[in-house]
Design an enzyme around this catalytic site. Structure first.
Site, mmCIF file in Angstrom:
data_model
loop_
_atom_site.group_PDB
_atom_site.id
_atom_site.type_symbol
_atom_site.label_atom_id
_atom_site.label_comp_id
_atom_site.label_asym_id
_atom_site.label_seq_id
_atom_site.Cartn_x
_atom_site.Cartn_y
_atom_site.Cartn_z
ATOM 1 N N ASP A 16 -76.876 -1.971 56.732
ATOM 2 C CA ASP A 16 -77.310 -2.729 57.897
ATOM 3 C C ASP A 16 -77.787 -1.695 58.930
ATOM 4 O O ASP A 16 -77.469 -0.505 58.801
ATOM 5 C CB ASP A 16 -76.117 -3.532 58.421
ATOM 6 C CG ASP A 16 -76.412 -4.208 59.729
ATOM 7 O OD1 ASP A 16 -77.489 -4.825 59.840
ATOM 8 O OD2 ASP A 16 -75.576 -4.129 60.653
ATOM 9 N N LEU A 17 -78.531 -2.128 59.914
ATOM 10 C CA LEU A 17 -79.039 -1.175 60.920
ATOM 11 C C LEU A 17 -78.190 -1.178 62.199
ATOM 12 O O LEU A 17 -77.465 -0.223 62.482
ATOM 13 C CB LEU A 17 -80.495 -1.532 61.272
ATOM 14 C CG LEU A 17 -81.115 -0.724 62.407
ATOM 15 C CD1 LEU A 17 -81.332 0.730 61.996
ATOM 16 C CD2 LEU A 17 -82.445 -1.338 62.834
ATOM 17 N N ASP A 18 -78.292 -2.299 62.931
ATOM 18 C CA ASP A 18 -77.657 -2.372 64.254
ATOM 19 C C ASP A 18 -76.136 -2.313 64.124
ATOM 20 O O ASP A 18 -75.525 -3.175 63.499
ATOM 21 C CB ASP A 18 -78.051 -3.691 64.944
ATOM 22 C CG ASP A 18 -79.547 -3.777 65.213
ATOM 23 O OD1 ASP A 18 -80.092 -2.824 65.776
ATOM 24 O OD2 ASP A 18 -80.160 -4.804 64.856
ATOM 25 N N THR A 47 -77.193 0.089 68.540
ATOM 26 C CA THR A 47 -78.041 -0.849 69.278
ATOM 27 C C THR A 47 -77.289 -2.129 69.617
ATOM 28 O O THR A 47 -77.744 -2.900 70.467
ATOM 29 C CB THR A 47 -79.277 -1.218 68.439
ATOM 30 O OG1 THR A 47 -78.837 -1.332 67.096
ATOM 31 C CG2 THR A 47 -80.369 -0.196 68.549
ATOM 32 N N LYS A 85 -73.467 -10.790 66.239
ATOM 33 C CA LYS A 85 -73.807 -9.600 65.455
ATOM 34 C C LYS A 85 -74.330 -10.005 64.082
ATOM 35 O O LYS A 85 -73.730 -10.849 63.406
ATOM 36 C CB LYS A 85 -72.580 -8.691 65.299
ATOM 37 C CG LYS A 85 -72.251 -7.933 66.572
ATOM 38 C CD LYS A 85 -71.152 -6.921 66.325
ATOM 39 C CE LYS A 85 -70.823 -6.150 67.578
ATOM 40 N NZ LYS A 85 -69.622 -5.320 67.416
ATOM 41 N N SER A 118 -81.595 -5.463 57.107
ATOM 42 C CA SER A 118 -81.316 -5.781 58.513
ATOM 43 C C SER A 118 -81.954 -7.091 58.929
ATOM 44 O O SER A 118 -83.026 -7.448 58.447
ATOM 45 C CB SER A 118 -81.874 -4.652 59.388
ATOM 46 O OG SER A 118 -81.912 -5.039 60.743
ATOM 47 N N ALA A 119 -81.303 -7.786 59.857
ATOM 48 C CA ALA A 119 -81.864 -9.027 60.401
ATOM 49 C C ALA A 119 -82.923 -8.740 61.457
ATOM 50 O O ALA A 119 -83.657 -9.630 61.871
ATOM 51 C CB ALA A 119 -80.744 -9.847 61.038
ATOM 52 N N LYS A 147 -78.633 -13.963 57.718
ATOM 53 C CA LYS A 147 -77.239 -13.723 57.342
ATOM 54 C C LYS A 147 -76.386 -14.791 58.021
ATOM 55 O O LYS A 147 -76.695 -15.125 59.160
ATOM 56 C CB LYS A 147 -76.768 -12.340 57.824
ATOM 57 C CG LYS A 147 -77.528 -11.166 57.216
ATOM 58 C CD LYS A 147 -77.122 -9.854 57.905
ATOM 59 C CE LYS A 147 -77.988 -8.703 57.447
ATOM 60 N NZ LYS A 147 -77.682 -7.420 58.120
ATOM 61 N N GLU A 164 -71.791 -2.799 56.578
ATOM 62 C CA GLU A 164 -72.071 -3.836 57.581
ATOM 63 C C GLU A 164 -71.063 -3.812 58.720
ATOM 64 O O GLU A 164 -69.885 -3.546 58.485
ATOM 65 C CB GLU A 164 -71.932 -5.216 56.915
ATOM 66 C CG GLU A 164 -73.196 -5.952 56.649
ATOM 67 C CD GLU A 164 -73.970 -6.377 57.877
ATOM 68 O OE1 GLU A 164 -73.426 -6.375 58.993
ATOM 69 O OE2 GLU A 164 -75.154 -6.713 57.704
ATOM 70 N N ASP A 165 -71.522 -4.125 59.922
ATOM 71 C CA ASP A 165 -70.590 -4.204 61.056
ATOM 72 C C ASP A 165 -70.370 -5.636 61.537
ATOM 73 O O ASP A 165 -69.665 -5.845 62.519
ATOM 74 C CB ASP A 165 -71.107 -3.372 62.243
ATOM 75 C CG ASP A 165 -72.287 -4.034 62.928
ATOM 76 O OD1 ASP A 165 -73.178 -4.549 62.207
ATOM 77 O OD2 ASP A 165 -72.325 -4.059 64.170
HETATM 78 C C1 BG6 Z 1 -79.209 -7.851 63.963
HETATM 79 C C2 BG6 Z 1 -78.358 -7.703 65.209
HETATM 80 O O1 BG6 Z 1 -79.198 -6.654 63.247
HETATM 81 O O2 BG6 Z 1 -80.550 -8.160 64.317
HETATM 82 C C3 BG6 Z 1 -78.468 -8.945 66.079
HETATM 83 O O3 BG6 Z 1 -77.011 -7.499 64.831
HETATM 84 C C4 BG6 Z 1 -79.926 -9.231 66.386
HETATM 85 O O4 BG6 Z 1 -77.739 -8.739 67.261
HETATM 86 C C5 BG6 Z 1 -80.710 -9.357 65.077
HETATM 87 O O5 BG6 Z 1 -80.068 -10.430 67.121
HETATM 88 C C6 BG6 Z 1 -82.196 -9.597 65.308
HETATM 89 O O6 BG6 Z 1 -82.732 -8.463 65.910
HETATM 90 P P1 BG6 Z 1 -84.152 -8.383 66.598
HETATM 91 O O7 BG6 Z 1 -84.317 -6.908 66.876
HETATM 92 O O8 BG6 Z 1 -85.156 -8.895 65.609
HETATM 93 O O9 BG6 Z 1 -84.095 -9.223 67.821
HETATM 94 MG MG MG Z 2 -75.186 -4.957 62.444
#
Ligand code: BG6
Ligand code: MG
Length: 219
Positions: A10-12, A18, A46, A115-116, A146, A170-171
């Site tokens: 996962d990224l964030d 972030t 998240k 990542s989402a 997710k 994943e967090d």
């Molecule tokens: C996820 C984050 O990775 O991405 C969420 O944990 C975030 O908090 C989601 O809303 C969507 O991200 P973005 O950058 O497309 O708004």
């Molecule tokens: Mg995350």
């Protein structure tokens, strides 16, 4: 070493911190609409897509808005978020991630991003690690958010590794559920009382030693 495993990050909140900027931007949006969101509520955001996050937040504030206002709110949250992360660079990589990515690269263990976020690519570029990933699957590539496993299943396919042989870092609760639904090994990064559905738990990536990675990819 048995190289039949694939890793999905996962990224964030895993690669880069972030998560706090997403929270600050959503919180400002809520405050502007006349209510607040708590840290506990933020846990539920998240891993959740932008559109679903805004739906939750408006629900918590008992607000209903027209479709065009909804779009405006998403756009202004994203603008605010992008400003907060504008100067992100290599130094913003979370402790431990660099060591793990280097180890995987040196040992030819393929890894992907799952990542989402629709901002994933520019963020990875800022961190100067975009080229290291064999595949990048982000919020622009999926139709289901997710905890649906879609993002991880696409990542596995792009890695050419069966889902059962994939390991996800994943967090978020939604992300751990997505990994479990994809029949992958889930590793929770963060509070183990929150990420209790994960197969393994670590407070952060810095806590993971390379012996653990070696063991888990050889299983
Ligand atoms: C996820 C984050 O990775 O991405 C969420 O944990 C975030 O908090 C989601 O809303 C969507 O991200 P973005 O950058 O497309 O708004
Ligand atoms: Mg995350």
């Amino acid at each position: 070493m048995n190289n039949s495993k694939g890793i999905i990050f996962d990224l964030d909140g895993v690669i880069v911190d972030t998560a706090k900027f997403h929270y600050l931007a959503w919180r400002k949006l809520a405050n502007d609409l006349g209510f607040d969101i708590s840290i506990e509520q933020n846990e539920q955001l998240k891993g959740v897509s932008r559109v679903h996050s805004l739906k939750y937040i408006l629900g918590w504030g008992n607000k209903t808005v027209a479709e065009d206002r909804f779009e405006q709110l998403m756009a202004s949250k994203n603008e605010d978020y992008l400003q907060r992360i504008a100067h992100m660079n290599e130094e913003d990589l979370l402790p431990g991630i660099k060591k793990i990515l280097d180890y995987l690269t040196e040992n030819n263990i393929p890894f992907a991003l799952g990542s989402a976020s629709k901002n994933a690519r520019p963020i990875l570029r800022g961190l100067q690690i975009e080229d290291k990933f064999k595949a990048i699957v982000d919020g622009n590539d999926v139709t289901k958010a997710k905890p649906d496993p879609e993002v991880f299943l696409i990542a596995a396919e792009k890695l050419g590794i069966p889902p059962k042989e994939c390991i996800v870092f994943e967090d978020s609760v939604a992300g751990i559920q997505a990994a479990n639904r994809a029949d992958m090994i889930s590793i929770g990064i963060g509070d183990k009382n929150i990420l209790k559905e994960a197969d393994y738990n670590f407070a952060d990536l810095a806590e993971i030693d390379l012996e653990f990675i070696k063991k888990i990819v050889s299983k």
